[in-house]
Design a protein around this motif. Sequence first.
Motif, PDB file in Angstrom:
ATOM      1  N   UNK A  21       0.895  -1.018  -0.007  1.00  0.00           N
ATOM      2  CA  UNK A  21      -0.179  -0.026   0.001  1.00  0.00           C
ATOM      3  C   UNK A  21       1.067   1.064   0.138  1.00  0.00           C
ATOM      4  N   UNK A  22       0.796   2.166  -0.812  1.00  0.00           N
ATOM      5  CA  UNK A  22       1.442   3.343  -1.017  1.00  0.00           C
ATOM      6  C   UNK A  22       0.589   4.423  -0.165  1.00  0.00           C
ATOM      7  N   UNK A  23       1.477   4.793   1.078  1.00  0.00           N
ATOM      8  CA  UNK A  23       0.818   5.837   1.790  1.00  0.00           C
ATOM      9  C   UNK A  23       1.929   7.060   1.775  1.00  0.00           C
ATOM     10  N   UNK A  24       1.570   7.929   0.982  1.00  0.00           N
ATOM     11  CA  UNK A  24       2.355   9.146   0.850  1.00  0.00           C
ATOM     12  C   UNK A  24       2.255  10.285   2.032  1.00  0.00           C
ATOM     13  N   UNK A  27      -1.538  11.800 -12.715  1.00  0.00           N
ATOM     14  CA  UNK A  27      -1.421  10.463 -13.073  1.00  0.00           C
ATOM     15  C   UNK A  27       0.009   9.863 -12.817  1.00  0.00           C
ATOM     16  N   UNK A  28       0.209   8.681 -12.483  1.00  0.00           N
ATOM     17  CA  UNK A  28       1.453   8.062 -12.486  1.00  0.00           C
ATOM     18  C   UNK A  28       2.292   8.025 -13.783  1.00  0.00           C
ATOM     19  N   UNK A  52       2.022   3.214  -9.144  1.00  0.00           N
ATOM     20  CA  UNK A  52       1.939   2.300 -10.275  1.00  0.00           C
ATOM     21  C   UNK A  52       2.288   0.774  -9.621  1.00  0.00           C
ATOM     22  N   UNK A  53       3.360   0.841  -8.670  1.00  0.00           N
ATOM     23  CA  UNK A  53       3.697  -0.521  -8.277  1.00  0.00           C
ATOM     24  C   UNK A  53       3.089  -0.958  -6.895  1.00  0.00           C
ATOM     25  N   UNK A  74      -5.948   6.972 -10.645  1.00  0.00           N
ATOM     26  CA  UNK A  74      -5.177   5.708 -10.407  1.00  0.00           C
ATOM     27  C   UNK A  74      -5.779   4.483 -10.834  1.00  0.00           C
ATOM     28  N   UNK A  75      -6.955   4.514 -11.091  1.00  0.00           N
ATOM     29  CA  UNK A  75      -7.525   3.264 -11.437  1.00  0.00           C
ATOM     30  C   UNK A  75      -7.394   1.975 -10.559  1.00  0.00           C
TER      31      UNK A  75
END
Length: 476
Positions: free
Chosen positions: A135-138, A150-151, A213-214, A238-239
């Motif tokens: 999980x990306x948590x910025x 968008x990425x 993306x990853x 992000x879709x």
Amino acid sequence: MAEDKTLHIVIFPWLAFGHIIPNLELAKLIAEKGHLVSFVSTPRNIDRLPKLPPHLAPLIKLVKLPLPKVHDLPNKAEATTDIPYNMVTFLKKAYDELQQPMALFLESSKPDWIFHDFAPYWVGSIASKLGIMSAFFPIFPSPVMAFLGPPSDLMSSDPMRKKPESFTVPPPWIPFPTTVAFRYFEIMRIFADSFSVGNRDVSDAYRIGASVQNSDIVIVRSCYEFEPKWIQVLKNLYQKPVLAVGQLPSTAYDGGNENDAWRWMKDWLDKQNRGTVVYVAFGSEAKPSQEEVREIALGVEKSELPFFWVLRTQRGPYDPEILRLPEGFEERTHGRGVVCTGWAPQLKILGHESVGGFLTHSGWTSVVEAIQNEKPLVLLTFLTDQGLNARVLEEKKMGYSIPRDERDGSFKSESVAESLRLVMVKEEGRIYREKIREMKDSFVNRERQEEYVDDLIKHLRNYRNAKLEDGGCRRY
């Protein structure tokens, strides 16, 4: 039952305390639900963390990964607060050298999920190979992330926005009217490091794009009550699943002990009239220039308000520029204010009834802490996401920005004084005081914050189980 299984989550924040602290707050909320957290950082940063409440300590394992040595990064520099801004690029290079140690740790600890920040854009790929969900948590709120885009564009060698000027207007993918954009001086301070395709290092934009993306899902420090349209923009961009996790208000624990530093600060604050003190602090990242410090000091002096100023004179021991107050300032303001050049407990200061306003850099943790304590905001931005945060607050009449020159960001002491008095004293600034009180429930409602975490845990379980069922994730 799978729904009852205790989760093991690794949390891996960037090496800045403005990132580490909200990640730790999320770790505590997850542990409150009975799940296990491995909180990973470097040894010095782990040693500098606030004390954990005793009932949560068994569920949060503090994991130390030694920071690899790289050329030009001083010894013992393990966080952005330890070094001047121009050395942060070396800190990122050292951080990138943690790829193998992190892979080995994940392989041996076998967590269900890893939450990671923007800097380790490589974590998602490592986790995927090991059959671990990521999980990306910025830690940035949803308007900031939506503005970035968008990425695919963030990672592109030919992005849509090539010049700084293009970041001073809302991007075309925002489908509603907004003023959220950088001012020219704000984007010029960060463009080369954060967005320039010609940057010889990995840009922040690329790191963010690759992190999105990853990852399997994206977590944002936002709430639907405050910014529903922005969260929807992120889902469109992000879709993939985008989960709001609330504002993560700070919950400092000190075991009931008052240290000597806070004792004298409280004694001074106790002697001031209710709501009269301006608290001045710019976080662990932002450092004003010498000229800016001069104008801030003279502005605070001209405001005639009592003040408590936490002034970082250096960004770590390797910073050659030591900030100094104007000659005679301390003598002229003696008895009316305090300048603290060491540590200060921000949450306690903001919670004191004598504090009536907060002159801040607009870092989101500081913003949330101010709203927790119903303190109106005077805004003075310096770096990174702060300009975008300030626009969000301006739009909602929750903060007032000190007037500045659009090209170079310069400002005068008179503007500082007038802004402080407007927000804290004058009738025409009442809107800022009222809006902060009005928005408090959206930010720090404890029950709603619990619901956000419950929803997050439910989604983590469901997503993992669905992956296991379709064979997309290897079970250990």
